[in-house]
Scaffold this motif. Structure first.
Motif, short mmCIF file in Angstrom:
data_model
loop_
_atom_site.label_atom_id
_atom_site.label_comp_id
_atom_site.label_asym_id
_atom_site.label_seq_id
_atom_site.Cartn_x
_atom_site.Cartn_y
_atom_site.Cartn_z
N GLU A 2 13.67 -54.44 -32.77
CA GLU A 2 14.77 -55.27 -32.28
C GLU A 2 16.13 -54.72 -32.69
O GLU A 2 17.08 -54.78 -31.91
CB GLU A 2 14.60 -56.72 -32.76
CG GLU A 2 13.38 -57.41 -32.17
CD GLU A 2 13.27 -57.31 -30.64
OE1 GLU A 2 14.29 -57.49 -29.94
OE2 GLU A 2 12.16 -57.03 -30.16
N VAL A 5 16.87 -51.85 -30.27
CA VAL A 5 17.26 -52.37 -28.95
C VAL A 5 18.69 -52.89 -29.01
O VAL A 5 19.51 -52.59 -28.13
CB VAL A 5 16.28 -53.46 -28.46
CG1 VAL A 5 16.82 -54.16 -27.23
CG2 VAL A 5 14.91 -52.86 -28.18
N THR A 16 18.16 -53.97 -20.98
CA THR A 16 16.71 -53.95 -21.11
C THR A 16 16.09 -54.15 -19.73
O THR A 16 16.64 -54.86 -18.88
CB THR A 16 16.21 -55.05 -22.07
OG1 THR A 16 16.67 -56.31 -21.60
CG2 THR A 16 16.70 -54.82 -23.48
N TYR A 19 8.88 -53.70 -19.02
CA TYR A 19 7.86 -52.68 -19.24
C TYR A 19 6.79 -52.90 -18.18
O TYR A 19 6.20 -53.98 -18.12
CB TYR A 19 7.30 -52.84 -20.66
CG TYR A 19 6.23 -51.85 -21.03
CD1 TYR A 19 6.47 -50.48 -21.01
CD2 TYR A 19 4.97 -52.27 -21.45
CE1 TYR A 19 5.50 -49.57 -21.37
CE2 TYR A 19 3.99 -51.37 -21.83
CZ TYR A 19 4.26 -50.02 -21.78
OH TYR A 19 3.29 -49.11 -22.14
N ASP A 28 4.28 -51.61 -29.67
CA ASP A 28 5.26 -52.44 -28.98
C ASP A 28 6.19 -51.49 -28.23
O ASP A 28 6.56 -50.44 -28.76
CB ASP A 28 6.04 -53.26 -30.00
CG ASP A 28 7.04 -54.20 -29.37
OD1 ASP A 28 6.87 -54.56 -28.18
OD2 ASP A 28 7.99 -54.60 -30.07
N LYS A 30 9.73 -51.16 -25.64
CA LYS A 30 10.92 -51.71 -24.99
C LYS A 30 11.52 -50.60 -24.13
O LYS A 30 11.66 -49.47 -24.59
CB LYS A 30 11.96 -52.18 -26.00
CG LYS A 30 11.48 -53.23 -26.96
CD LYS A 30 11.28 -54.55 -26.27
CE LYS A 30 10.88 -55.59 -27.32
NZ LYS A 30 10.37 -56.80 -26.78
N HIS A 41 12.86 -45.09 -23.43
CA HIS A 41 11.66 -45.87 -23.72
C HIS A 41 11.39 -45.79 -25.21
O HIS A 41 11.13 -44.71 -25.74
CB HIS A 41 10.46 -45.33 -22.94
CG HIS A 41 10.70 -45.31 -21.47
ND1 HIS A 41 9.96 -44.50 -20.63
CD2 HIS A 41 11.58 -45.96 -20.68
CE1 HIS A 41 10.38 -44.67 -19.38
NE2 HIS A 41 11.37 -45.56 -19.40
#
Length: 133
Positions: A2, A5, A16, A19, A28, A30, A41
């Motif tokens: 997080e 991101v 964002t 996916y 995981d 994002k 990615h």
């Protein structure tokens, strides 16, 4: 994940995007998209605390890429945004980047994302004097 991101959406103004594959129990993911359609990615292993793929004892022991590179229109505007929105740079956790010059004269800096990944940022030169745009 997080914090990375947030870093890329705030500093590089990425959006964002969904996916497009089923979720994995191993990692995981994002996906981010930048204004020109370029995508980044990000993936993070789940339930893995250490990974060592280094085969050379003197090399750093980490998994991932060496660095990312981004071209920006204005180094001054980029640095201002970086210092305003990155908690690592605002707090002094990371030192203020020093502007250097590429062989073609373009301004360049090296920064880190929240996970310590190296990012090479280059200011685009006007199209009439450079091929890097």
């Amino acid at each position: 994940m997080e914090s990375s991101v947030a870093f890329y959406t705030q500093v590089f103004e990425a959006d964002t995007i969904p996916y497009p594959f089923p979720p994995s129990p191993l990692y995981d993911v994002k996906w981010l998209k930048f204004g020109d359609g370029t995508e980044l990615h990000l993936s993070q292993w789940l339930n893995v605390t250490t990974k060592d793929t280094s085969e050379v004892p003197s090399e750093p022991k980490y998994v991932g890429f060496v660095h990312l590179g981004f071209m920006v229109n204005s180094m001054d505007a980029f640095l201002k945004r970086l210092m305003e929105v990155s908690s690592d740079y605002k707090s002094g956790n990371y030192k203020h980047p020093i502007i250097d010059r590429m062989p073609n004269g373009a301004k360049t800096i090296e920064i880190k994302d929240p996970d310590g990944n190296e990012i090479h940022v280059i200011e685009a030169m006007p199209t009439n004097s450079s091929t890097n745009r």
